[in-house]
Design a protein around this motif. Structure first.
Motif, PDB file in Angstrom:
ATOM      1  N   SER A  21       0.847  -1.197   0.000  1.00  0.00           N
ATOM      2  CA  SER A  21       0.000   0.000   0.000  1.00  0.00           C
ATOM      3  C   SER A  21       0.877   1.239   0.000  1.00  0.00           C
ATOM      4  CB  SER A  21      -0.887   0.010   1.247  1.00  0.00           C
ATOM      5  OG  SER A  21      -1.812  -1.041   1.186  1.00  0.00           O
ATOM      6  N   GLU A  22       0.236   2.394  -0.173  1.00  0.00           N
ATOM      7  CA  GLU A  22       0.988   3.641  -0.022  1.00  0.00           C
ATOM      8  C   GLU A  22       0.417   4.439   1.146  1.00  0.00           C
ATOM      9  OE1 GLU A  22       0.787   6.529  -3.107  1.00  0.00           O
ATOM     10  OE2 GLU A  22      -1.129   5.828  -3.877  1.00  0.00           O
ATOM     11  N   PHE A  23       1.247   5.314   1.716  1.00  0.00           N
ATOM     12  CA  PHE A  23       0.832   6.050   2.903  1.00  0.00           C
ATOM     13  C   PHE A  23      -0.340   6.979   2.635  1.00  0.00           C
ATOM     14  CE2 PHE A  23       5.227   5.005   4.262  1.00  0.00           C
ATOM     15  CZ  PHE A  23       4.910   4.352   5.435  1.00  0.00           C
ATOM     16  N   GLU A  24      -0.340   7.621   1.472  1.00  0.00           N
ATOM     17  CA  GLU A  24      -1.343   8.656   1.269  1.00  0.00           C
ATOM     18  C   GLU A  24      -2.764   8.104   1.179  1.00  0.00           C
ATOM     19  OE1 GLU A  24      -1.030  11.162  -2.174  1.00  0.00           O
ATOM     20  OE2 GLU A  24      -2.546  12.546  -1.391  1.00  0.00           O
ATOM     21  N   THR A  25      -2.932   7.002   0.448  1.00  0.00           N
ATOM     22  CA  THR A  25      -4.290   6.491   0.224  1.00  0.00           C
ATOM     23  C   THR A  25      -4.609   5.300   1.119  1.00  0.00           C
ATOM     24  OG1 THR A  25      -3.628   4.883  -1.448  1.00  0.00           O
ATOM     25  CG2 THR A  25      -4.069   7.128  -2.219  1.00  0.00           C
ATOM     26  N   LEU A  26      -3.605   4.677   1.701  1.00  0.00           N
ATOM     27  CA  LEU A  26      -3.728   3.415   2.436  1.00  0.00           C
ATOM     28  C   LEU A  26      -4.076   2.256   1.494  1.00  0.00           C
ATOM     29  CD1 LEU A  26      -5.814   4.551   5.591  1.00  0.00           C
ATOM     30  CD2 LEU A  26      -3.346   4.779   5.213  1.00  0.00           C
ATOM     31  N   GLY A  27      -4.155   2.532   0.198  1.00  0.00           N
ATOM     32  CA  GLY A  27      -4.501   1.493  -0.777  1.00  0.00           C
ATOM     33  C   GLY A  27      -3.292   1.120  -1.625  1.00  0.00           C
ATOM     34  N   ILE A  28      -3.520   0.232  -2.591  1.00  0.00           N
ATOM     35  CA  ILE A  28      -2.429  -0.251  -3.450  1.00  0.00           C
ATOM     36  C   ILE A  28      -1.573   0.903  -3.966  1.00  0.00           C
ATOM     37  CG2 ILE A  28      -1.917  -1.253  -5.719  1.00  0.00           C
ATOM     38  CD1 ILE A  28      -4.050  -3.276  -5.344  1.00  0.00           C
ATOM     39  N   ASP A  29      -0.270   0.735  -3.892  1.00  0.00           N
ATOM     40  CA  ASP A  29       0.683   1.701  -4.428  1.00  0.00           C
ATOM     41  C   ASP A  29       0.952   1.338  -5.893  1.00  0.00           C
ATOM     42  OD1 ASP A  29       2.933   3.051  -5.310  1.00  0.00           O
ATOM     43  OD2 ASP A  29       3.867   3.042  -3.326  1.00  0.00           O
ATOM     44  N   PRO A  30       0.420   2.126  -6.848  1.00  0.00           N
ATOM     45  CA  PRO A  30       0.537   1.753  -8.273  1.00  0.00           C
ATOM     46  C   PRO A  30       1.984   1.712  -8.746  1.00  0.00           C
ATOM     47  CG  PRO A  30      -1.088   3.506  -7.963  1.00  0.00           C
ATOM     48  CD  PRO A  30      -0.349   3.375  -6.668  1.00  0.00           C
ATOM     49  N   PHE A  31       2.846   2.561  -8.184  1.00  0.00           N
ATOM     50  CA  PHE A  31       4.233   2.604  -8.646  1.00  0.00           C
ATOM     51  C   PHE A  31       5.007   1.396  -8.147  1.00  0.00           C
ATOM     52  CE2 PHE A  31       2.485   6.829  -8.829  1.00  0.00           C
ATOM     53  CZ  PHE A  31       2.769   7.161 -10.139  1.00  0.00           C
ATOM     54  N   ALA A  32       4.788   1.058  -6.881  1.00  0.00           N
ATOM     55  CA  ALA A  32       5.416  -0.154  -6.351  1.00  0.00           C
ATOM     56  C   ALA A  32       4.904  -1.375  -7.112  1.00  0.00           C
ATOM     57  CB  ALA A  32       5.115  -0.288  -4.863  1.00  0.00           C
ATOM     58  N   HIS A  88     -11.089   5.880   1.591  1.00  0.00           N
ATOM     59  CA  HIS A  88     -10.134   6.736   0.882  1.00  0.00           C
ATOM     60  C   HIS A  88      -9.784   6.138  -0.486  1.00  0.00           C
ATOM     61  CE1 HIS A  88      -9.799   9.091   4.446  1.00  0.00           C
ATOM     62  NE2 HIS A  88      -9.257   8.124   5.162  1.00  0.00           N
ATOM     63  N   PRO A  89     -10.072   6.887  -1.545  1.00  0.00           N
ATOM     64  CA  PRO A  89      -9.854   6.330  -2.885  1.00  0.00           C
ATOM     65  C   PRO A  89      -8.377   6.055  -3.212  1.00  0.00           C
ATOM     66  CG  PRO A  89     -11.432   8.125  -3.000  1.00  0.00           C
ATOM     67  CD  PRO A  89     -10.842   8.144  -1.611  1.00  0.00           C
ATOM     68  N   VAL A  90      -8.162   4.933  -3.844  1.00  0.00           N
ATOM     69  CA  VAL A  90      -6.865   4.594  -4.428  1.00  0.00           C
ATOM     70  C   VAL A  90      -6.543   5.609  -5.534  1.00  0.00           C
ATOM     71  CG1 VAL A  90      -5.768   2.848  -5.935  1.00  0.00           C
ATOM     72  CG2 VAL A  90      -7.014   2.133  -3.867  1.00  0.00           C
ATOM     73  N   ASP A  91      -5.292   5.789  -5.812  1.00  0.00           N
ATOM     74  CA  ASP A  91      -4.836   6.635  -6.931  1.00  0.00           C
ATOM     75  C   ASP A  91      -5.158   5.901  -8.233  1.00  0.00           C
ATOM     76  OD1 ASP A  91      -3.403   7.864  -8.955  1.00  0.00           O
ATOM     77  OD2 ASP A  91      -1.457   7.693  -7.957  1.00  0.00           O
ATOM     78  N   MET A  92      -6.401   6.090  -8.693  1.00  0.00           N
ATOM     79  CA  MET A  92      -6.914   5.259  -9.787  1.00  0.00           C
ATOM     80  C   MET A  92      -6.274   5.574 -11.131  1.00  0.00           C
ATOM     81  SD  MET A  92      -8.726   2.882  -8.538  1.00  0.00           S
ATOM     82  CE  MET A  92      -9.292   2.140 -10.063  1.00  0.00           C
TER      83      MET A  92
END
Ligand SMILES: Cc1ncc(COP(=O)(O)O)c(C=O)c1O
Ligand SMILES: Cc1ncc(COP(=O)(O)O)c(C=O)c1O
Lengths: 391, 391
Positions: free
Chosen positions: B121-132, B168-172
């Motif tokens: 996950s990523e810190f900002e969204t708490l959801g999947i980190d697209p870059f990772a 909190h929305p993922v960075d879609m």
């Protein structure tokens, strides 16, 4: 219209009165404490996964059926799925079920990753014929240290599922004999037989596990709902655990110890169930009266019999059933057309399961009786409130 | 008690007032037309598989979310199960899901016979980190004519499931970029994010399919319930078909053409859902006020941050979330103990899914962020009616 159609329609009219404009096959009735219980549930705000009505409904079900434990679930298909898992059904196994059943019986087997193996019925009960099953097992099964296998497919045979068709109990003494002889666990699909007893004992309590349905068309309804019955404390605990995400109780920690399901019955639906179950004896009483009316009027009729409860059994007469003495799809469909056109909702029995495309390649026994029943059974309107409607 | 515990408790008290005697994490509220709709549903006797409320609820959901189609189902787990099947997930496939999620996300993958593969996950969204995720796919996946495979397990990678954590929305935009690059179908687990938007568009409408939950702890409840959202007419029709025993419409015939489920939402629960959905804008408004109150009070606090909605997003603030600046299970549990002892129901985030016994052998990416979040997130009471409670 031929004589037989006229007689058939006339008999329906005599029992049911004029359709105004339509008599459904089976309707629920909410004349008891439904409002009160549902409103109380809403007012409590506990409409979902926790709440007193689920516990209460489970206690009432256990008391009513005589099962030691009842676990309330989201519907009868889910109940059968989990009951089969708990009986030890594994992916790739075969499970013996009647070819004459609602598709949910086969689907629940598929949901375990297992393969349904279709068995014949008998005329008296409309359910699995234990003697035909015995002969068939003798022919096609092999007993080894790993259990019973199908000698043709090599797959393990994991369980047998008697289903109490339209509420009429299977010959459980003979069925249990056969199951014991072959060391087969019995899981009863009692979706249609809440209130039905075999030798005084409630259906669904003979096998290792049994399952009920409270769908809208059943004897009582929770909107959608079902239950697992069992006398085994460990299986009951497992059924609850696996259907509630397998979470360990903890003040805040999320620890789950198995792949599991969200198959719990919401408290809102359980509230409706409690009110319905309170009225079950009255529903059964009136359904029996209606069945007697059908029985009397069809006694005289040429070519059509009324299906009565089997010996040693008390049926809930969930769906009243007529049987053409000469099986004929053509005659059956003519009668169905006449009745439905006149506003009496009537149905044939289910298309045999081995004829459905997704189950066409599954193994099946010879099915001479089921084939005849398929071409001769007709369900007629059966709601409790129809008792005396024609008078 | 240390200073940090005292400050934490004091802040809760300021926002929430005194617990009398207990402030639940999230409670439903039935102050609208709930009783009216439910009573109307009972009075109609259509409480089960047919009835106007299911249709009505589906139309309302589609209108509200902007999805072309919504299919109402028995719960969010069932919805995700069927959405994954319809996205093409097959037994033996791997499905990419966040390690930081409720266990249902992984269970739904298992119900398809597939294997969850856990992503950071990523810190900002708490959801999947697209870059990772992109870097990880670059390392471990192989593209071939048969699609994407895991080069270590050889299994097909069938889909990716972004989950919008606590609303909190993922960075879609970035997530869809990665998914497109690797030809991966996206199925959004929007169980927690009804009312949340990313760049103005409702969560659950970006992927091929998206799923909602209306469990008792969610923003609105149907007792138990869920839905599939999609813009694809064919998928919507399939979702309905597969969740209603795959029966062909016919006046009386029982013809079913696929192994299927009983996953329909009962009309009774849909009636409750209609009344709840009418109030969603009001719930969201008050939840946002409550979140602002938390945000203000924790702004000043040393060591604890309040998680705010990501850039370009509008969160439903389903569960308000605090984050320890120094991840520490010990500190987290001290705060949880203090709060729960004082009558404020607080929870940590979920145990990471790859640490649960049944998923311990599943593949996972490096999870540095999820590991930190696990030791630092705390959910605090979040019911809409708590807005202004402390004043
Ligand atoms: C024989 C049989 N088995 C299983 C079921 C499944 O029950 P439900 O519809 O509650 O899933 C039914 C009823 O629909 C049934 O008649
Ligand atoms: C992230 C997530 N996925 C799936 C679900 C499953 O929804 P339900 O409880 O309605 O089955 C939930 C909620 O419980 C959830 O939070």
């Amino acid at each position: 219209m031929d004589k037989i159609e006229q007689n058939f329609l006339h008999a329906l009219q005599t029992v049911l009165g004029q359709p105004n404009p339509f008599v459904p096959l089976h309707e629920p009735e909410f004349m008891g404490n439904e409002w009160e219980r549902v409103k109380d549930c809403l007012d409590s705000t506990f409409v979902s996964s926790i709440g007193k009505y689920v516990d209460h409904f489970e206690v009432m079900l256990a008391e009513y059926t005589g099962a030691k434990y009842a676990v309330a679930l989201v519907n009868g298909t889910a109940a059968l799925h989990i009951a089969l898992l708990l009986a030890g059904v594994k992916p790739g196994d075969e499970v013996l079920i009647p070819a004459l059943s609602f598709v949910a019986t086969a689907n629940a087997v598929s949901h375990c990753g297992a393969i349904p193996h279709f068995i014949d019925s008998e005329f008296e009960t409309l359910g699995i014929d234990p003697f035909a099953l015995n002969d068939y097992l003798n022919d096609f099964s092999l007993s080894s240290s790993e259990g019973l296998t199908n000698r043709f497919t090599g797959r393990r045979i994991a369980a047998v599922v008697p289903m109490h068709t339209y509420g009429h109990p299977v010959d459980m003494t003979s069925l249990l004999d056969v199951a014991n002889r072959y060391h087969l666990p019995v899981v009863e699909d009692a979706a249609e037989s809440l209130g039905s007893r075999y030798q005084g004992q409630h259906t669904g309590t003979f096998g290792r596990l049994g399952t009920l349905s409270f769908n809208g068309n059943k004897v009582i309804t929770t909107g959608g709902g079902g239950a697992i019955l069992t006398n085994d404390a460990e299986l009951a605990q497992q059924a609850k655990h696996l259907t509630t995400t397998a979470k360990h109780p903890h003040r805040w920690e999320f620890f789950h110890d198995a792949v599991a399901w969200n198959y719990r019955l919401p408290n809102l639906n359980a509230a409706l169930g409690c009110a319905q179950l309170e009225q079950l004896p009255d529903f059964l009483h009136r359904k029996r009266l209606l069945a007697q009316q059908y029985q009397e009027i069809y006694r005289e009729m040429e070519g059509i019999d009324f299906v009565v409860e089997p010996a040693n059994s008390q049926s809930n007469y969930w769906l009243n059933t007529l049987e053409l003495r000469q099986p004929s799809f053509e005659m059956r469909d003519r009668l169905l057309t006449a009745a439905n056109d006149a506003g009496y909702q009537c149905r044939p029995t289910w298309k045999l399961l081995h004829k459905l495309p997704m189950y066409a390649d599954c193994p099946h026994a010879p099915l001479p009786v089921a084939e005849q029943l398929e071409a001769s059974l007709i369900n007629v309107p059966s709601s409790a409130k129809l008792a005396g409607a024609g008078i």
